[in-house]
Scaffold this motif. Structure first.
Motif, mmCIF file in Angstrom:
data_model
loop_
_atom_site.group_PDB
_atom_site.id
_atom_site.type_symbol
_atom_site.label_atom_id
_atom_site.label_comp_id
_atom_site.label_asym_id
_atom_site.label_seq_id
_atom_site.Cartn_x
_atom_site.Cartn_y
_atom_site.Cartn_z
ATOM 1 N N SER A 90 -5.769 -4.324 9.679
ATOM 2 C CA SER A 90 -5.762 -3.533 10.919
ATOM 3 C C SER A 90 -4.521 -2.649 11.007
ATOM 4 C CB SER A 90 -5.826 -4.449 12.134
ATOM 5 O OG SER A 90 -7.062 -5.103 12.196
ATOM 6 N N ALA A 91 -3.381 -3.176 10.571
ATOM 7 C CA ALA A 91 -2.132 -2.403 10.605
ATOM 8 C C ALA A 91 -2.217 -1.178 9.699
ATOM 9 C CB ALA A 91 -0.954 -3.278 10.199
ATOM 10 N N TYR A 92 -2.938 -1.289 8.601
ATOM 11 C CA TYR A 92 -3.149 -0.154 7.695
ATOM 12 C C TYR A 92 -3.836 0.982 8.458
ATOM 13 C CZ TYR A 92 -4.795 2.265 3.439
ATOM 14 O OH TYR A 92 -5.056 3.174 2.444
ATOM 15 N N GLY A 93 -4.953 0.672 9.121
ATOM 16 C CA GLY A 93 -5.663 1.699 9.882
ATOM 17 C C GLY A 93 -4.814 2.287 10.992
ATOM 18 N N ASP A 94 -4.034 1.441 11.659
ATOM 19 C CA ASP A 94 -3.159 1.905 12.733
ATOM 20 C C ASP A 94 -2.099 2.869 12.202
ATOM 21 O OD1 ASP A 94 -2.015 1.770 15.487
ATOM 22 O OD2 ASP A 94 -0.361 0.789 14.420
ATOM 23 N N ALA A 95 -1.478 2.528 11.080
ATOM 24 C CA ALA A 95 -0.439 3.393 10.505
ATOM 25 C C ALA A 95 -1.024 4.732 10.050
ATOM 26 C CB ALA A 95 0.267 2.689 9.351
ATOM 27 N N VAL A 96 -2.238 4.710 9.481
ATOM 28 C CA VAL A 96 -2.896 5.963 9.091
ATOM 29 C C VAL A 96 -3.165 6.810 10.334
ATOM 30 C CG1 VAL A 96 -4.989 6.983 8.105
ATOM 31 C CG2 VAL A 96 -3.912 5.031 6.966
ATOM 32 N N THR A 97 -3.720 6.199 11.358
ATOM 33 C CA THR A 97 -4.057 6.938 12.576
ATOM 34 C C THR A 97 -2.820 7.589 13.188
ATOM 35 O OG1 THR A 97 -5.946 5.508 13.009
ATOM 36 C CG2 THR A 97 -5.066 6.731 14.887
ATOM 37 N N ALA B 217 4.459 6.982 8.010
ATOM 38 C CA ALA B 217 4.715 6.612 6.615
ATOM 39 C C ALA B 217 5.566 5.359 6.486
ATOM 40 C CB ALA B 217 5.383 7.782 5.882
ATOM 41 N N VAL B 218 6.501 5.141 7.389
ATOM 42 C CA VAL B 218 7.362 3.952 7.315
ATOM 43 C C VAL B 218 6.523 2.694 7.514
ATOM 44 C CG1 VAL B 218 9.279 2.731 8.410
ATOM 45 C CG2 VAL B 218 9.438 5.193 8.012
ATOM 46 N N ASP B 219 5.698 2.689 8.558
ATOM 47 C CA ASP B 219 4.853 1.521 8.813
ATOM 48 C C ASP B 219 3.819 1.331 7.709
ATOM 49 O OD1 ASP B 219 6.289 1.132 11.127
ATOM 50 O OD2 ASP B 219 4.664 1.700 12.487
ATOM 51 N N TRP B 220 3.250 2.416 7.206
ATOM 52 C CA TRP B 220 2.243 2.340 6.154
ATOM 53 C C TRP B 220 2.860 1.787 4.870
ATOM 54 C CZ3 TRP B 220 0.745 4.572 1.451
ATOM 55 C CH2 TRP B 220 -0.611 4.466 1.125
ATOM 56 N N GLU C 213 -7.652 8.511 -9.091
ATOM 57 C CA GLU C 213 -8.378 7.399 -9.708
ATOM 58 C C GLU C 213 -7.541 6.123 -9.766
ATOM 59 O OE1 GLU C 213 -10.262 11.170 -11.121
ATOM 60 O OE2 GLU C 213 -8.205 10.470 -10.982
ATOM 61 N N MET C 214 -6.223 6.237 -10.019
ATOM 62 C CA MET C 214 -5.356 5.064 -10.055
ATOM 63 C C MET C 214 -3.912 5.484 -9.845
ATOM 64 S SD MET C 214 -4.758 1.844 -10.284
ATOM 65 C CE MET C 214 -6.292 1.116 -10.794
ATOM 66 N N MET C 215 -3.273 4.839 -8.890
ATOM 67 C CA MET C 215 -1.847 5.032 -8.643
ATOM 68 C C MET C 215 -1.188 3.665 -8.722
ATOM 69 S SD MET C 215 -2.426 7.543 -5.418
ATOM 70 C CE MET C 215 -4.079 6.891 -5.179
ATOM 71 N N THR C 216 -0.045 3.599 -9.377
ATOM 72 C CA THR C 216 0.642 2.316 -9.513
ATOM 73 C C THR C 216 2.084 2.440 -9.037
ATOM 74 O OG1 THR C 216 1.201 2.789 -11.813
ATOM 75 C CG2 THR C 216 -0.791 1.521 -11.433
ATOM 76 N N GLY C 217 2.557 1.364 -8.411
ATOM 77 C CA GLY C 217 3.916 1.324 -7.890
ATOM 78 C C GLY C 217 3.972 1.839 -6.467
ATOM 79 N N LYS C 218 4.663 1.099 -5.627
ATOM 80 C CA LYS C 218 4.746 1.440 -4.206
ATOM 81 C C LYS C 218 5.281 2.855 -3.974
ATOM 82 C CE LYS C 218 6.876 -0.220 0.073
ATOM 83 N NZ LYS C 218 7.587 -1.365 0.688
ATOM 84 N N SER C 219 6.324 3.254 -4.678
ATOM 85 C CA SER C 219 6.903 4.586 -4.422
ATOM 86 C C SER C 219 5.901 5.695 -4.751
ATOM 87 C CB SER C 219 8.207 4.774 -5.186
ATOM 88 O OG SER C 219 7.989 4.710 -6.571
#
Length: 137
Positions: A18-25, A29-32, A51-57
């Motif tokens: 739910s927090a993911y959707g809230d941060a997108v809405t 970026a900090v919360d996401w 197609e694929m992204m790796t690593g948080k940054s």
């Protein structure tokens, strides 16, 4: 897959989704970014170049750039299933988005995430997310 594992972990994972959707809405970026493990991956095979992204940054910087093209994205996510095994879990989440892009076009996207979660320092985080579009219109 259903809802298996300790209730407190399943609740925490549901809140993460739910927090993911809230941060997108809120386009926050900090919360996401706070929702992802450092060694996470994010795949969106229906979108060329994503197609694929790796690593948080990498994941966060890609998302920040992409969100510049979406002045409105109301993103609602709900957990459809989760299985918790210790400090790891797998699950499925559904998303419903109302999007206005930079051209002014408005449309809905409904999709499904196949997720892996990891519990680190007492917090559940996304280890990997794979998004599939179910409907656009």
């Amino acid at each position: 897959m259903s809802f298996d594992g300790p209730a407190e972990d399943r609740l925490a994972i549901s809140e993460l989704v739910s927090a993911y959707g809230d941060a997108v809405t809120r386009n926050n970026a900090v919360d996401w970014a706070a929702l992802w493990a450092e060694d996470s991956s994010w795949a969106m095979p229906d979108f060329p170049g994503w197609e694929m992204m790796t690593g948080k940054s990498t994941i966060v910087s890609t998302w920040v750039e992409a969100m510049k093209n979406y002045p409105l994205n109301i993103n609602v996510q709900s957990l459809g299933a989760v299985t918790v095994t210790g400090d790891a879990a797998t699950g499925r989440a559904y998303t419903s988005e109302l999007v206005t892009d930079s051209t002014g076009a408005t449309y809905r996207v409904t999709g499904c995430y196949d997720d892996h979660f990891v519990k680190q320092n007492g917090r559940w985080l996304f280890k990997s997310r794979v998004f599939k579009v179910l409907h656009t219109g």
